[in-house]
Write a protein that holds these residues in place. Structure first.
Motif, short mmCIF file in Angstrom:
data_model
loop_
_atom_site.label_atom_id
_atom_site.label_comp_id
_atom_site.label_asym_id
_atom_site.label_seq_id
_atom_site.Cartn_x
_atom_site.Cartn_y
_atom_site.Cartn_z
N LEU A 180 1.16 -0.79 -0.26
CA LEU A 180 -0.13 -0.43 0.05
C LEU A 180 0.81 1.11 0.07
O LEU A 180 2.17 1.36 0.93
CB LEU A 180 -0.72 -0.32 1.53
CG LEU A 180 -2.03 -1.34 1.55
CD1 LEU A 180 -2.09 -1.12 2.53
CD2 LEU A 180 -3.02 -0.80 0.51
N SER A 181 0.47 1.77 -0.97
CA SER A 181 0.99 3.27 -1.00
C SER A 181 0.14 4.19 -0.09
O SER A 181 -0.80 4.71 0.53
CB SER A 181 1.07 3.90 -2.10
OG SER A 181 0.47 3.97 -2.58
N CYS A 182 1.34 5.54 0.52
CA CYS A 182 0.98 6.61 1.36
C CYS A 182 1.66 7.87 0.97
O CYS A 182 2.70 7.90 0.91
CB CYS A 182 1.04 6.53 3.04
SG CYS A 182 0.40 4.50 3.44
N VAL A 183 0.65 8.80 0.03
CA VAL A 183 0.97 10.08 -0.04
C VAL A 183 1.62 10.70 1.63
O VAL A 183 0.88 11.40 2.12
CB VAL A 183 0.88 10.82 -0.98
CG1 VAL A 183 0.95 11.79 -1.31
CG2 VAL A 183 0.42 9.79 -2.33
N VAL A 184 2.45 11.66 1.43
CA VAL A 184 2.81 12.23 2.44
C VAL A 184 3.49 13.90 1.84
O VAL A 184 3.98 14.48 0.69
CB VAL A 184 4.31 11.40 3.54
CG1 VAL A 184 4.79 12.95 4.38
CG2 VAL A 184 4.21 10.40 3.72
N HIS A 185 2.54 15.15 2.20
CA HIS A 185 2.82 16.06 2.14
C HIS A 185 4.12 17.00 2.54
O HIS A 185 3.94 18.27 1.98
CB HIS A 185 1.85 16.91 1.29
CG HIS A 185 0.58 15.88 0.26
ND1 HIS A 185 0.70 16.65 -0.60
CD2 HIS A 185 -0.05 15.54 0.84
CE1 HIS A 185 -0.41 15.63 -1.17
NE2 HIS A 185 -1.15 15.67 -0.56
N SER A 186 4.09 16.72 3.95
CA SER A 186 4.85 17.72 4.19
C SER A 186 6.01 16.99 4.65
O SER A 186 6.51 15.36 4.68
CB SER A 186 4.52 17.59 5.37
OG SER A 186 5.37 17.96 6.25
N GLU A 187 7.84 18.02 4.27
CA GLU A 187 8.35 16.86 3.79
C GLU A 187 9.63 16.56 5.24
O GLU A 187 9.94 15.39 5.76
CB GLU A 187 9.44 18.01 3.12
CG GLU A 187 10.93 16.83 3.17
CD GLU A 187 12.22 18.06 2.15
OE1 GLU A 187 13.18 18.31 1.83
OE2 GLU A 187 11.81 20.10 2.43
N THR A 188 8.82 17.70 6.67
CA THR A 188 9.43 16.68 7.74
C THR A 188 8.81 15.81 8.23
O THR A 188 9.21 14.71 9.03
CB THR A 188 9.40 17.95 8.87
OG1 THR A 188 9.55 19.22 7.74
CG2 THR A 188 9.96 18.25 10.28
N LEU A 189 7.48 15.33 7.69
CA LEU A 189 7.06 14.14 8.52
C LEU A 189 7.58 13.02 7.84
O LEU A 189 7.60 12.04 7.96
CB LEU A 189 5.12 14.31 7.95
CG LEU A 189 4.40 13.34 8.41
CD1 LEU A 189 4.42 12.95 10.21
CD2 LEU A 189 3.13 13.44 8.38
N TYR A 190 7.92 13.23 6.50
CA TYR A 190 8.53 11.83 5.50
C TYR A 190 10.08 11.81 6.48
O TYR A 190 10.03 10.43 6.28
CB TYR A 190 8.43 12.51 4.19
CG TYR A 190 9.54 11.96 3.25
CD1 TYR A 190 8.74 10.48 2.86
CD2 TYR A 190 10.81 11.60 3.01
CE1 TYR A 190 9.29 10.20 1.77
CE2 TYR A 190 11.03 10.80 1.94
CZ TYR A 190 10.79 9.73 1.54
OH TYR A 190 12.04 9.27 1.03
N LYS A 191 10.35 12.74 6.36
CA LYS A 191 12.00 11.93 7.04
C LYS A 191 11.71 11.97 8.60
O LYS A 191 12.08 11.08 8.88
CB LYS A 191 12.46 13.45 7.15
CG LYS A 191 12.91 14.00 5.77
CD LYS A 191 13.78 16.00 6.23
CE LYS A 191 14.69 15.90 4.52
NZ LYS A 191 15.46 17.12 5.01
#
Length: 141
Positions: free
Chosen positions: A71-82
């Motif tokens: 399953l893919s999850c799209v994250v719009h915040s770079e900080t949250l992604y990191k």
């Protein structure tokens, strides 16, 4: 010069009354229109139109994708992604299943082949790790 007749006086009085009425009504309409304009006028009409009529373009480079199993999850915040990338895989998967796919603890436990208590502990540790990540990130210059 001849003095105006009664008929001419009546005509002059009618024209005088008509022009005064027109001027008075024009003034009232102008005041009404000004008050209405002030009531509905926005200081920033362009922002209003942009907010209501525009849309934000999204490009693949604008967001980040994480995968939990298939399953893919799209994250719009770079900080949250990191922050999510800094987590161990099991903790990250618990958060992605919980928040992106709204799985219950039982569903997550079955999917990951662990107990529900383990899911709870993984989520708690993940939250603590993300909190620490954000605190460290906010103290950097």
């Amino acid at each position: 010069m001849k003095s105006p007749s009664d008929y001419e006086r009546r005509i002059v009085a009618m024209v005088d009354s008509f022009t005064k009425t027109v001027a008075r009504n024009f003034s009232r309409n102008l005041k009404r229109a000004t008050a209405n304009e002030e009531k509905h006028y926005s200081d920033e009409p362009i922002d209003y139109f942009l907010e209501n009529l525009s849309h934000e373009d999204r490009y693949p480079s604008d967001y980040f994708v994480l995968y939990a199993d298939e399953l893919s999850c799209v994250v719009h915040s770079e900080t949250l992604y990191k922050a999510l990338c800094s987590l161990p895989e099991k903790q990250r998967n618990v958060l992605l299943f919980d928040f992106w796919y709204a799985f219950t603890d039982v569903e997550i436990a079955k999917r990951m082949e662990v107990t529900t208590r383990t899911v709870y502990n993984l989520r708690r540790r993940a939250f603590q790790a993300i909190r620490t990540f954000y605190e460290q990130g906010s103290s950097e210059p």
